[in-house]
Write a protein that holds these residues in place. Structure first.
Motif, mmCIF file in Angstrom:
data_model
loop_
_atom_site.group_PDB
_atom_site.id
_atom_site.type_symbol
_atom_site.label_atom_id
_atom_site.label_comp_id
_atom_site.label_asym_id
_atom_site.label_seq_id
_atom_site.Cartn_x
_atom_site.Cartn_y
_atom_site.Cartn_z
ATOM 1 N N LYS A 1 0.847 -1.195 0.000
ATOM 2 C CA LYS A 1 0.000 0.000 0.000
ATOM 3 C C LYS A 1 0.888 1.252 0.000
ATOM 4 N N SER B 1 -4.348 7.664 -1.214
ATOM 5 C CA SER B 1 -3.670 6.641 -2.006
ATOM 6 C C SER B 1 -2.922 7.347 -3.137
ATOM 7 N N ASP C 1 4.906 -1.450 2.547
ATOM 8 C CA ASP C 1 3.961 -0.348 2.683
ATOM 9 C C ASP C 1 4.774 0.932 2.714
#
Length: 158
Positions: free
Chosen positions: A55, A62, A90
């Motif tokens: 992520k 995002s 991440d």
């Protein structure tokens, strides 16, 4: 004369260990994250890398939402793809200053540096790709007596 030659020998011996290759060690904080600062033009990005599901967040959004253009998204992912670590880390980044293009370049530089701090073995791959080099081109300042940095005012004959 014997004293001077012994000093010369000492100087050569002292310089030899400094020529050895630098040792890169893993730099991780208490939360298991690696931190780096990336820069491009006027943009400065602070990047944290930790093991995870892949992520990527930029300024709380995002990265697809923050960088809407596909080219900027591709620039952001280049070091991860080059290191073959897609979906393993991440990444959390905060970026300020400059425009979107400069910010994407700054985040890319920060991700590359943070990956090398987390996994020093990736340094050779990222260095070869040119991701660790800071692009130092910045806008030239405006000078007095000029319309812009170098452009003169329009000449008028009369």
């Amino acid at each position: 004369m014997a004293d001077l030659s012994s000093l010369k020998d000492l100087g050569v011996a002292a310089a030899a260990p400094a020529a050895s290759a630098p040792v890169h060690v893993k730099k991780v904080d208490a939360q298991g994250r690696s931190y780096a600062t990336g820069k491009r033009k006027d943009a400065v990005a602070r990047v944290w890398v930790k093991p995870g599901s892949g992520k990527i967040t930029v300024n709380g959004k995002s990265f697809e939402a923050y960088f809407a253009r596909p080219v900027l998204q591709m620039i952001l992912q280049q070091p991860i793809v080059a290191a073959a670590r897609d979906g393993q880390f991440d990444i959390d980044a905060t970026v300020a200053g400059g425009g979107l293009s400069g910010q994407a370049g700054a985040v890319r530089h920060g991700i590359s540096k943070a990956l090398t701090y987390f996994e020093p073995g990736l340094r050779t791959v990222l260095k070869k790709g040119g991701f660790l080099t800071r692009d130092s081109r910045v806008v030239e300042r405006k000078k007095y007596g000029k319309a812009k940095a170098r452009r003169s005012f329009q000449f008028s004959k009369r």
